[in-house]
Design a protein around this motif. Structure first.
Motif, PDB file in Angstrom:
ATOM      1  N   ARG A  38       0.824  -1.149  -0.101  1.00  0.00           N
ATOM      2  CA  ARG A  38       0.069   0.096   0.078  1.00  0.00           C
ATOM      3  C   ARG A  38       0.988   1.197  -0.121  1.00  0.00           C
ATOM      4  O   ARG A  38       0.507   2.106  -0.804  1.00  0.00           O
ATOM      5  CB  ARG A  38      -0.909   0.139   1.206  1.00  0.00           C
ATOM      6  N   GLU A  42       0.861   4.112  -2.940  1.00  0.00           N
ATOM      7  CA  GLU A  42       0.366   5.441  -2.706  1.00  0.00           C
ATOM      8  C   GLU A  42       1.762   6.501  -2.761  1.00  0.00           C
ATOM      9  O   GLU A  42       1.342   7.536  -2.508  1.00  0.00           O
ATOM     10  CB  GLU A  42      -0.185   5.488  -1.055  1.00  0.00           C
ATOM     11  N   SER A  43       2.760   5.937  -2.899  1.00  0.00           N
ATOM     12  CA  SER A  43       3.867   7.007  -3.171  1.00  0.00           C
ATOM     13  C   SER A  43       3.998   7.499  -4.056  1.00  0.00           C
ATOM     14  O   SER A  43       4.808   8.835  -4.312  1.00  0.00           O
ATOM     15  CB  SER A  43       5.448   6.126  -2.712  1.00  0.00           C
ATOM     16  N   THR A  45       2.421   8.671  -8.784  1.00  0.00           N
ATOM     17  CA  THR A  45       1.408   8.403  -9.747  1.00  0.00           C
ATOM     18  C   THR A  45       2.108   8.666 -10.968  1.00  0.00           C
ATOM     19  O   THR A  45       2.920   9.680 -10.971  1.00  0.00           O
ATOM     20  CB  THR A  45       0.195   9.214  -9.561  1.00  0.00           C
ATOM     21  N   LEU A  47       0.390   4.982 -10.775  1.00  0.00           N
ATOM     22  CA  LEU A  47       0.567   3.822  -9.904  1.00  0.00           C
ATOM     23  C   LEU A  47       1.943   2.805 -10.483  1.00  0.00           C
ATOM     24  O   LEU A  47       1.874   2.629 -11.543  1.00  0.00           O
ATOM     25  CB  LEU A  47      -0.419   3.022  -9.768  1.00  0.00           C
ATOM     26  N   LYS A  69      -8.990  -0.566  -4.433  1.00  0.00           N
ATOM     27  CA  LYS A  69      -8.780   0.613  -4.929  1.00  0.00           C
ATOM     28  C   LYS A  69      -7.709   0.817  -5.888  1.00  0.00           C
ATOM     29  O   LYS A  69      -7.715   1.842  -6.653  1.00  0.00           O
ATOM     30  CB  LYS A  69      -9.029   1.518  -3.920  1.00  0.00           C
ATOM     31  N   PHE A  70      -6.844  -0.161  -5.895  1.00  0.00           N
ATOM     32  CA  PHE A  70      -5.513   0.047  -6.566  1.00  0.00           C
ATOM     33  C   PHE A  70      -5.573  -0.749  -8.006  1.00  0.00           C
ATOM     34  O   PHE A  70      -4.898  -0.526  -8.887  1.00  0.00           O
ATOM     35  CB  PHE A  70      -4.419  -0.172  -5.900  1.00  0.00           C
TER      36      PHE A  70
END
Length: 71
Positions: A38, A42-43, A45, A47, A69-70
């Motif tokens: 995660r 989240e780090s 974009t 992704l 959600k990913f």
């Protein structure tokens, strides 16, 4: 089945030192409750791509929803 609460260790160090690239490819061999996967996702974009594996099938099942959600 409910999610166990787990705080992954060294997450900041992982993100700081892995030099994550947008769209890069990464493997998490200790998927568990998805804390490191995660954090990688989240780090940046767009992704990065994360292949997450774990020997514990229950851990994968429990984490699948939180990671949806990913997709």
């Amino acid at each position: 089945m409910s999610m166990k609460y787990h705080i992954p260790v060294l997450t900041c160090e992982l993100i700081d030192n892995l030099m994550i690239r947008p769209g890069g490819q990464y493997i998490d061999c200790t998927f568990g409750e998805a804390g490191h996967s995660r954090a990688v996702l989240e780090s940046t974009t767009p992704l990065p791509n994360v292949l997450a594996i774990d020997l514990d099938g229950d851990a994968i099942t429990l984490s699948r929803d939180s990671m949806s959600k990913f997709r």
